[in-house]
Design an enzyme around this catalytic site. Structure first.
Site, PDB file in Angstrom:
ATOM      1  N   TYR A 123     -39.946  29.199  24.036  1.00  0.00           N
ATOM      2  CA  TYR A 123     -40.747  30.003  23.110  1.00  0.00           C
ATOM      3  C   TYR A 123     -42.085  30.456  23.684  1.00  0.00           C
ATOM      4  CZ  TYR A 123     -37.683  29.378  19.038  1.00  0.00           C
ATOM      5  OH  TYR A 123     -36.639  29.431  18.157  1.00  0.00           O
ATOM      6  N   LYS A 170     -30.584  17.764  25.298  1.00  0.00           N
ATOM      7  CA  LYS A 170     -29.286  18.078  25.915  1.00  0.00           C
ATOM      8  C   LYS A 170     -29.421  17.807  27.412  1.00  0.00           C
ATOM      9  CE  LYS A 170     -25.093  19.892  25.498  1.00  0.00           C
ATOM     10  NZ  LYS A 170     -23.994  19.170  24.832  1.00  0.00           N
TER      11      LYS A 170
END
Ligand code: ATP
Length: 338
Positions: A123, A170
């Site tokens: 972001y 992840k």
């Protein structure tokens, strides 16, 4: 006297802002907590009027206030909220998902909070094109990861419920970036032996939020995963209309609904203002903590119990299965407040 800046935003922003203004005026007039509201423009409307989605006067006024309430901005949201988060260093995005009665919820007895890292990840806007390929850079630093992990463990300690932090990542695929995030969280966990710590891959977390959402306490995760999982968690407890959020830094904080400008229902008095009223509740909790002011804690508690009481009575807006307008619902909350 608390100076509260209020960005009225776009879409349903002005309608839910009107609700919050009415609520704040009631708190000021009837509950003895003095509040000065400073209405400000930012977003699509501000862009058309002033040529800037985040006009300087808005930013200056926010900096001079004690806290900021922000309704959603429309297409220009990234030029408002992402910039504010960076300039004001609001590194922790706190998104609770809590069960309320009479909701179109998937499950009951949910009380979890997502602690989302707010400054890094995909972001930061570092994107570029090479030929016909677009590339985005993902930054994860040890400092920011440890800072958000510490915030999550302190949150679990303060809540004193399940005393559990779930670190979501992840790292089996993104070995460097999420590997660093997971390692940083594990290291911080050692400083909080009374809080249990687990790790979960983001895909498993997305599934478990549906399968056994009541098992979560505090979820700490990176920016993008936190954004997605918090919308999911909001839907599990009844929808975006009930979902508040806080953006917190060391010295300042900004409170806003999880949802966006919802142009599809704008101007129809169909918006559920609970998301914004409950964001104001989070603001009073934060002001109470920062200023050691028990009046703020009391107001926060009253705000939450008023929303709870109204929906328990079956008085609801359309998104959660009722027929009340934004202002009718707000008036009911106000009548429970005083
Ligand atoms: P963004 O990407 O900016 O978060 P979005 O396009 O994903 O926005 P939202 O505005 O967040 O969409 O909302 C999705 C839908 O949820 C809306 O179209 C609207 O129907 C519903 N919704 C969102 N907020 C509310 C609310 N406060 N009251 C009622 N319905 C809402």
């Amino acid at each position: 006297m608390y100076k509260i800046s209020l960005i009225t935003g776009d879409g349903i922003g002005p309608e839910i802002s009107e609700s919050v203004v009415k609520v704040l005026e009631t708190i000021n007039d009837k509950l003895g907590l003095k509040i000065e509201i400073r209405k400000l423009e930012a977003g699509d409307n501000a862009l058309v009027k002033t040529g800037k989605a985040l006009p300087e006067v808005t930013l200056d006024t926010i900096k001079k206030s004690d806290a900021c309430l922000k309704a959603p901005a429309g297409e220009s949201a990234v030029d408002v909220i992402v910039v504010l988060r960076r300039i004001l260093n609001l590194y922790a995005n706190i998104r609770p998902a809590k069960s309320y009665p009479n909701m179109p919820a998937l499950k009951d007895n949910i009380d979890l909070v997502i602690v989302r890292e707010n400054t890094e990840d995909l972001y930061t806007g570092m994107e570029f094109e090479v030929g016909n390929t677009a590339i985005a850079l993902r930054t994860i630093s040890e400092d920011a990861s440890k800072r958000i992990a510490k915030y999550a463990f302190l949150t679990a300690t303060q809540r004193n419920l399940k005393m559990k932090v779930t670190c979501v990542h992840k790292s089996n695929v993104m070995r460097k970036t999420d590997g660093l995030f997971a390692r940083s969280c594990s290291e911080v966990a050692k400083q909080f032996p009374k809080v249990s710590f687990e790790q979960m891959y983001v895909d498993a977390c997305a599934m478990n939020l549906i399968r056994q959402p009541e098992s979560f306490d505090v979820i700490v995760t990176t920016n993008l995963f936190g954004d997605i999982l918090s919308d999911e968690a909001a839907q599990v407890v009844g929808g975006l209309g009930m979902a508040p959020a806080a953006n917190i830094g060391d010295d300042f904080a900004l409170f806003e609904p999880v949802h966006g400008a919802a142009f599809d229902i704008a101007g129809k008095q169909a918006a559920n203002p609970s998301s914004f009223i409950l964001s104001a509740k989070m603001m009073f909790d934060w002001l109470g903590m920062k200023n050691n002011d028990k009046n703020c804690f009391e107001v926060a508690k009253k705000l939450e119990s008023s929303v709870y009481g109204v929906v328990k009575d079956g008085i609801k807006t359309k998104d959660i299965g009722g027929d009340k307008t934004t202002m009718e619902f707000t008036q009911q909350v106000i009548s429970k407040l005083v």
